[in-house]
Design a protein around this motif. Structure first.
Motif, PDB file in Angstrom:
ATOM      1  N   UNK A  48      -4.896  -1.007   3.552  1.00  0.00           N
ATOM      2  CA  UNK A  48      -3.594  -0.530   3.501  1.00  0.00           C
ATOM      3  C   UNK A  48      -2.194  -1.692   4.097  1.00  0.00           C
ATOM      4  N   UNK A  49      -1.388  -1.496   3.188  1.00  0.00           N
ATOM      5  CA  UNK A  49      -0.194  -2.583   4.302  1.00  0.00           C
ATOM      6  C   UNK A  49       1.282  -1.401   4.961  1.00  0.00           C
ATOM      7  N   UNK A  50       1.251  -1.297   6.040  1.00  0.00           N
ATOM      8  CA  UNK A  50       1.951  -0.117   7.104  1.00  0.00           C
ATOM      9  C   UNK A  50       3.206   0.202   6.329  1.00  0.00           C
ATOM     10  N   UNK A  51       3.263   1.052   5.642  1.00  0.00           N
ATOM     11  CA  UNK A  51       4.314   1.991   5.087  1.00  0.00           C
ATOM     12  C   UNK A  51       4.013   1.914   3.348  1.00  0.00           C
ATOM     13  N   UNK A  52       2.713   1.927   3.258  1.00  0.00           N
ATOM     14  CA  UNK A  52       2.083   1.719   1.906  1.00  0.00           C
ATOM     15  C   UNK A  52       1.719   2.500   1.198  1.00  0.00           C
ATOM     16  N   UNK A  53       1.002   3.511  -0.108  1.00  0.00           N
ATOM     17  CA  UNK A  53       0.525   4.053   0.080  1.00  0.00           C
ATOM     18  C   UNK A  53      -0.538   3.484  -0.708  1.00  0.00           C
ATOM     19  N   UNK A  54      -1.692   3.865  -0.580  1.00  0.00           N
ATOM     20  CA  UNK A  54      -2.567   3.209  -1.830  1.00  0.00           C
ATOM     21  C   UNK A  54      -2.710   3.943  -3.356  1.00  0.00           C
ATOM     22  N   UNK A  55      -3.242   2.867  -4.119  1.00  0.00           N
ATOM     23  CA  UNK A  55      -2.855   3.414  -5.465  1.00  0.00           C
ATOM     24  C   UNK A  55      -3.838   4.124  -5.966  1.00  0.00           C
ATOM     25  N   UNK A  56      -3.497   5.045  -6.842  1.00  0.00           N
ATOM     26  CA  UNK A  56      -4.407   6.059  -7.172  1.00  0.00           C
ATOM     27  C   UNK A  56      -5.953   5.653  -7.408  1.00  0.00           C
ATOM     28  N   UNK A  57      -6.089   4.458  -7.569  1.00  0.00           N
ATOM     29  CA  UNK A  57      -7.062   3.439  -7.814  1.00  0.00           C
ATOM     30  C   UNK A  57      -7.890   3.668  -6.828  1.00  0.00           C
ATOM     31  N   UNK A  58      -7.464   2.554  -5.652  1.00  0.00           N
ATOM     32  CA  UNK A  58      -7.927   2.473  -4.715  1.00  0.00           C
ATOM     33  C   UNK A  58      -8.432   3.764  -3.995  1.00  0.00           C
ATOM     34  N   UNK A  59      -7.620   4.997  -4.014  1.00  0.00           N
ATOM     35  CA  UNK A  59      -7.704   6.176  -4.054  1.00  0.00           C
ATOM     36  C   UNK A  59      -9.292   6.632  -3.943  1.00  0.00           C
ATOM     37  N   UNK A  60      -9.223   6.434  -5.625  1.00  0.00           N
ATOM     38  CA  UNK A  60     -10.438   6.977  -6.586  1.00  0.00           C
ATOM     39  C   UNK A  60     -11.601   6.559  -6.212  1.00  0.00           C
ATOM     40  N   UNK A  61     -11.161   5.051  -5.523  1.00  0.00           N
ATOM     41  CA  UNK A  61     -12.965   3.988  -5.457  1.00  0.00           C
ATOM     42  C   UNK A  61     -13.160   3.876  -4.215  1.00  0.00           C
ATOM     43  N   UNK A 189      -4.621  11.741   1.602  1.00  0.00           N
ATOM     44  CA  UNK A 189      -3.487  11.586   0.394  1.00  0.00           C
ATOM     45  C   UNK A 189      -4.423  12.498  -0.721  1.00  0.00           C
ATOM     46  N   UNK A 190      -5.797  12.155  -0.450  1.00  0.00           N
ATOM     47  CA  UNK A 190      -6.668  13.086  -1.828  1.00  0.00           C
ATOM     48  C   UNK A 190      -6.756  14.439  -1.480  1.00  0.00           C
ATOM     49  N   UNK A 191      -6.721  15.131  -0.495  1.00  0.00           N
ATOM     50  CA  UNK A 191      -6.495  17.088   0.276  1.00  0.00           C
ATOM     51  C   UNK A 191      -8.338  17.143   0.878  1.00  0.00           C
ATOM     52  N   UNK A 192      -8.753  17.895   1.579  1.00  0.00           N
ATOM     53  CA  UNK A 192      -9.543  17.359   1.813  1.00  0.00           C
ATOM     54  C   UNK A 192     -10.986  17.894   0.911  1.00  0.00           C
TER      55      UNK A 192
END
Length: 206
Positions: A48-61, A189-192
């Motif tokens: 993940x680059x500074x200041x950028x959020x992970x995409x929903x797909x990456x978060x799910x992965x 980002x995804x919560x607990x």
């Protein structure tokens, strides 16, 4: 093993999947697969680059990899429940999620305690178990664990003359303690994550 030594994460992952399919009752393969999944989840976060959020797909992965890591670790303990290494591995997985997964601290302690019970003559088990309490800020309980080294006549197994200071210094110098977990961004980002079950039950996040 060759792929893993060359930091070829995806190839390692695929080869371990094949190995598990060929030898579904080898606990060592599940243990290795558990660590590979956790490493890949960490790798996705570090990209993940500074200041950028992970995409929903990456978060799910990432969450999928974490769940697979837990499941593989649990499978290893089910196949060979009397092997301390399997409980150490599962404890390490949960320990990496302390602060981000509900009950992760409890499951870390339970699995570490089980490893200690299976390998009571290994001073490293005491260091790991006490280290969890230290990480949680329960210093009194951490010292109670370390004092068991003296009670169980294991002091001679630890190098040096001042065991107390050595144990504390080891924990303080442990990079996994007191540092920001590499999974923090994705998990926040995804919560607990909520864990359910007991040592014998399901540990998968919901």
């Amino acid at each position: 093993l060759v792929a893993a030594s060359q930091n070829q994460g995806l190839q390692t992952y695929d080869l371990e999947v094949q190995a598990i399919k060929m030898f579904p009752y080898r606990d060592v393969y599940y243990r290795a697969f558990s660590q590979t999944n956790l490493a890949l989840a960490s790798l996705l976060v570090t990209q993940r680059k500074d200041g950028q959020q992970l995409s929903p797909e990456v978060q799910q992965n990432i969450l999928t990899l974490i769940q697979q890591s837990i499941n593989a670790g649990r499978t290893a303990t089910s196949i060979a429940p009397l092997t301390a290494f399997n409980w150490n591995n599962l404890s390490a997985v949960y320990r990496s999620l302390i602060g981000f997964g509900e009950n992760a601290d409890k499951f870390t302690l339970l699995t570490s305690q089980q490893a200690l019970a299976l390998d009571p003559n290994n001073p490293q088990q005491y260091i790991d178990y006490g280290g969890v309490y230290y990480q949680l800020g329960n210093y009194d309980e951490a010292m109670n664990v370390y004092l068991q080294l003296e009670r169980d006549n294991l002091l001679d197994w630890v190098e040096g003359t001042d065991v107390y200071n050595q144990l504390i210094n080891k924990i303080k110098n442990d990079e996994s303690i007191g540092t920001v977990n590499v999974l923090e961004v994705a998990l926040k980002l995804k919560g607990p994550i909520v864990f359910e079950g007991s040592v014998e039950g399901s540990f998968a996040p919901t």
